[in-house]
Design a protein around this motif. Sequence first.
Motif, PDB file in Angstrom:
ATOM      1  N   LEU A 135       0.883  -1.170   0.099  1.00  0.00           N
ATOM      2  CA  LEU A 135       0.056   0.112  -0.040  1.00  0.00           C
ATOM      3  C   LEU A 135       0.883   1.335   0.106  1.00  0.00           C
ATOM      4  CD1 LEU A 135      -2.501  -1.394   2.725  1.00  0.00           C
ATOM      5  CD2 LEU A 135      -3.050  -1.129   0.502  1.00  0.00           C
ATOM      6  N   VAL A 136       0.673   2.067  -0.934  1.00  0.00           N
ATOM      7  CA  VAL A 136       1.463   3.021  -1.050  1.00  0.00           C
ATOM      8  C   VAL A 136       0.708   4.652  -1.099  1.00  0.00           C
ATOM      9  CG1 VAL A 136       3.271   4.434  -2.562  1.00  0.00           C
ATOM     10  CG2 VAL A 136       3.227   1.795  -2.472  1.00  0.00           C
ATOM     11  N   GLU A 137       0.582   5.370   0.114  1.00  0.00           N
ATOM     12  CA  GLU A 137      -0.030   6.465  -0.061  1.00  0.00           C
ATOM     13  C   GLU A 137       0.663   7.656  -0.595  1.00  0.00           C
ATOM     14  OE1 GLU A 137      -0.999   3.692   3.567  1.00  0.00           O
ATOM     15  OE2 GLU A 137       0.773   4.487   2.600  1.00  0.00           O
ATOM     16  N   SER A 138      -0.050   8.624  -0.991  1.00  0.00           N
ATOM     17  CA  SER A 138       0.489   9.807  -1.603  1.00  0.00           C
ATOM     18  C   SER A 138      -0.403  10.794  -1.409  1.00  0.00           C
ATOM     19  CB  SER A 138       1.124   9.546  -2.857  1.00  0.00           C
ATOM     20  OG  SER A 138       0.131   9.384  -3.848  1.00  0.00           O
ATOM     21  N   GLY A 139      -0.115  12.172  -1.732  1.00  0.00           N
ATOM     22  CA  GLY A 139      -0.896  13.382  -1.680  1.00  0.00           C
ATOM     23  C   GLY A 139      -0.802  14.242  -0.533  1.00  0.00           C
ATOM     24  N   GLY A 140      -0.251  13.864   0.487  1.00  0.00           N
ATOM     25  CA  GLY A 140      -0.434  14.600   1.596  1.00  0.00           C
ATOM     26  C   GLY A 140       0.519  15.971   1.476  1.00  0.00           C
ATOM     27  N   GLY A 141       0.423  16.890   2.503  1.00  0.00           N
ATOM     28  CA  GLY A 141       1.125  18.157   2.321  1.00  0.00           C
ATOM     29  C   GLY A 141       0.664  19.044   3.206  1.00  0.00           C
ATOM     30  N   LEU A 142       1.330  20.395   3.113  1.00  0.00           N
ATOM     31  CA  LEU A 142       0.908  21.459   4.042  1.00  0.00           C
ATOM     32  C   LEU A 142      -0.097  22.136   3.517  1.00  0.00           C
ATOM     33  CD1 LEU A 142       1.118  23.289   6.486  1.00  0.00           C
ATOM     34  CD2 LEU A 142       3.049  24.413   5.171  1.00  0.00           C
ATOM     35  N   VAL A 143      -1.382  22.238   4.147  1.00  0.00           N
ATOM     36  CA  VAL A 143      -2.495  23.277   3.546  1.00  0.00           C
ATOM     37  C   VAL A 143      -3.003  24.191   4.584  1.00  0.00           C
ATOM     38  CG1 VAL A 143      -4.157  21.400   4.060  1.00  0.00           C
ATOM     39  CG2 VAL A 143      -4.720  22.877   2.300  1.00  0.00           C
ATOM     40  N   GLN A 144      -3.571  25.276   4.113  1.00  0.00           N
ATOM     41  CA  GLN A 144      -4.204  26.138   5.072  1.00  0.00           C
ATOM     42  C   GLN A 144      -5.649  25.606   5.584  1.00  0.00           C
ATOM     43  OE1 GLN A 144      -4.104  30.044   3.340  1.00  0.00           O
ATOM     44  NE2 GLN A 144      -2.138  30.398   3.656  1.00  0.00           N
ATOM     45  N   PRO A 145      -6.043  25.869   6.788  1.00  0.00           N
ATOM     46  CA  PRO A 145      -7.412  25.687   7.156  1.00  0.00           C
ATOM     47  C   PRO A 145      -8.436  26.123   6.212  1.00  0.00           C
ATOM     48  CG  PRO A 145      -6.329  26.731   9.098  1.00  0.00           C
ATOM     49  CD  PRO A 145      -5.319  26.881   8.039  1.00  0.00           C
ATOM     50  N   GLY A 146      -9.150  25.219   5.922  1.00  0.00           N
ATOM     51  CA  GLY A 146     -10.354  25.613   4.691  1.00  0.00           C
ATOM     52  C   GLY A 146     -10.156  25.002   3.473  1.00  0.00           C
ATOM     53  N   GLY A 147      -8.671  24.489   3.314  1.00  0.00           N
ATOM     54  CA  GLY A 147      -8.224  24.046   2.037  1.00  0.00           C
ATOM     55  C   GLY A 147      -8.680  22.585   1.782  1.00  0.00           C
TER      56      GLY A 147
END
Length: 114
Positions: free
Chosen positions: A4-16
């Motif tokens: 299982l390989v997860e991707s797509g995370g990151g830093l995002v502002q609230p509401g994003g």
Amino acid sequence: QVQLVESGGGLVQPGGSLRLSCAASGFIFVLNTMAWYRQAPDKERELVAVMDTDYNTQYADSVKGRFTISRDNDNNMVYLQMTSLKPEDTAVYYCRSESYPDQWGRGTQVTVSS
């Protein structure tokens, strides 16, 4: 073996928004209920969303109306669309086949912060 390989995370502002992806292999994907879990610092891993083989879904109360789980059986992929993100959504997110509860990927970090 199960991978299982997860991707797509990151830093995002609230509401994003963010869209997480999980590539699965090593088992018959179409026959498996798939789920997303998350683990925040100093907290236990918790179930976020689950989709069975009939595309029925369940969500944690904390994410209902904001997160959407989906799957692509042709490509052995499961997704988590996250909207209206809150700081409390900050965690490492993991996907899992519910038929292989001991098999986890490395996860993908989601940080919601201004």
